[in-house]
Design an enzyme around this catalytic site. Structure first.
Site, PDB file in Angstrom:
ATOM      1  CD  GLU A 235      -2.999  -0.658  -0.092  1.00 16.35           C
ATOM      2  OE1 GLU A 235      -3.255   0.517  -0.363  1.00 16.35           O
ATOM      3  OE2 GLU A 235      -3.399  -1.608  -0.774  1.00 16.35           O
TER       4      GLU A 235
ATOM      5  CB  CYS B  13     -13.576   4.565 -12.990  1.00 17.85           C
ATOM      6  SG  CYS B  13     -14.373   6.175 -12.946  1.00 17.85           S
TER       7      CYS B  13
HETATM    8  S1  SF4 Z   1     -19.814   4.591 -15.420  1.00 18.49           S
HETATM    9 FE1  SF4 Z   1     -19.165   6.131 -13.937  1.00 18.49          FE
HETATM   10  S2  SF4 Z   1     -18.050   4.993 -12.391  1.00 18.49           S
HETATM   11 FE2  SF4 Z   1     -18.223   3.670 -14.174  1.00 18.49          FE
HETATM   12  S3  SF4 Z   1     -16.355   4.020 -15.377  1.00 18.49           S
HETATM   13 FE3  SF4 Z   1     -17.902   5.429 -16.143  1.00 18.49          FE
HETATM   14  S4  SF4 Z   1     -17.572   7.303 -14.978  1.00 18.49           S
HETATM   15 FE4  SF4 Z   1     -16.551   5.676 -13.877  1.00 18.49          FE
END
Ligand code: SF4
Length: 370
Positions: free
Chosen positions: A49, A204
């Site tokens: 970490e 994301c």
């Molecule tokens: S849907 Fe929302 S949480 Fe999922 S990858 Fe796209 S921006 Fe990120």
């Protein structure tokens, strides 16, 4: 789990469903073979970490493996020499992490008989361990519910709920902690922590989030509004100051380079570097008068200097300023006898390097020299 009583948070969130979607996705797509996911214990999770802070997984893997081969447990790390620890950290950056790791290992080894605290409150007492890192250790190593909020999780949450404000700002951070706690399930603590990290790191992502295959896209507000790139909000811009230094790179006739150890506090604390000066004049010979006494003595202990040259200035950026470095190469036609190796300085042979922690620009300049 704590209930969401923050009036600024959206109340329509189906919290079990968020965690369930993330965990289902993790079962099929999460990362399960990273080196620190084997032989899991608090020591290995903690080291991983700390290494992963501000650093990509692919960069960390070889460092983690070498570190574990050299210091397989907290007592081995506590009994090591700090120079050896910094040497194995060379290239990872943010060296305060390594010094804190070492200090914390010594505390755990001597005052806690080698046993890590098992709670977030206990772990944050150790040097270099913040709330999110402590929660990662508790959830991954001890499989207890604890909420993390690292950079990846901040990105997911700010996008998912269009949370305004720079995440470094206290108010925004409090909102994010509340939201993250609301989502954290009471079971599968290890998997959920890993899943949230993986979601931020693999789907994301900063650029081009893969929303079409994201497990929480159905109620993601930034996806619905096509404004993912607005989140997280950027840090308000402030011009970074510049500091200028000259680095004195002194080579003896055998090709060894004079290095000195930096004080523990400040940049590159405890690492070996070239002496620095801020010259009052552009005359290279005058510059030598500003060198540390022990180096001046070494330079003047022989018949003459063979050559002094100045290389072009280059930039090394820290989080809060740019360091503008001008290398000055001093080639001696002798090998000073007056300077012997000590704890604070050494003649370093780049062709047969000894185990020293070196700052990144120093490594770069040494390889340019050879
Ligand atoms: S849907 Fe929302 S949480 Fe999922 S990858 Fe796209 S921006 Fe990120």
């Amino acid at each position: 789990m704590p209930q969401n009583d923050n009036p600024t948070l959206p109340q329509k969130i189906s919290t079990p469903s968020f965690a369930q979607h993330v965990l289902h996705w993790f079962d099929d797509h999460g990362r399960k073979n990273l080196p620190w996911q084997h032989d899991i214990n608090a020591y290995r999770v903690w080291v991983s970490e700390i290494m992963l802070q501000q650093t990509q997984v692919t960069t960390v893997i070889p460092y983690f493996e070498t570190f574990m081969a050299n210091f397989p447990d907290v007592n081995a790390l506590a009994n090591a020499d700090i120079d050896e620890v910094l040497h194995l950290w060379t290239g990872l950056g943010y060296y305060a992490r390594a010094r804190n790791l070492y200090k914390a290992a010594q505390h755990v080894s001597t005052s806690l008989q080698g046993d890590f605290p098992t709670t977030v409150d206990g772990l944050v007492e150790l040097p270099g361990i913040g709330r999110s890192t402590a929660a990662a250790i508790v959830s991954i190593a001890f499989e207890q519910p604890a909420t993390i909020l690292d950079g990846n999780v901040k990105r997911v949450l700010t996008r998912h709920q269009c949370i305004e404000g720079w995440p470094g700002n206290t108010q925004t951070q409090n909102t994010l902690w509340d939201l993250a706690e609301t989502y954290t399930p009471n079971n599968r603590s290890r998997d959920y922590t890993q899943a949230m990290m993986d979601l931020g790191a693999t789907l994301c992502t900063r650029a081009k989030p893969q929303c079409t295959i994201c497990p929480v896209s159905a109620d993601c507000k930034s996806y619905a509004n096509n404004c993912q790139s607005d989140f997280p909000n950027k840090k308000p811009k402030k011009a970074m100051p510049k500091k200028h230094v000259h680095m004195l790179i002194t080579l003896n006739s055998e090709g060894s380079v004079y290095l000195e150890q930096r004080p523990d506090n400040g940049i590159w604390g405890g690492l070996y570097s070239f002496p620095e000066c801020t010259p009052a004049s552009a005359n290279l010979n005058d510059m030598l008068d500003t060198a540390p006494p022990v180096l001046r003595q070494a330079i003047h202990s022989g018949p003459s200097i063979q050559e002094i040259e100045q290389w072009s200035e280059f930039k090394h950026t820290f989080s809060h300023y740019h360091l503008m470095i001008t290398p000055v190469i001093i080639r001696l036609n002798h090998s000073p006898l007056t300077v012997s190796d000590s704890d604070q300085h050494t003649w370093f042979n780049p062709s047969a390097p000894s185990k020293l922690g070196l700052a990144a620009p120093v490594k770069k300049l040494l390889s340019k020299l050879t």
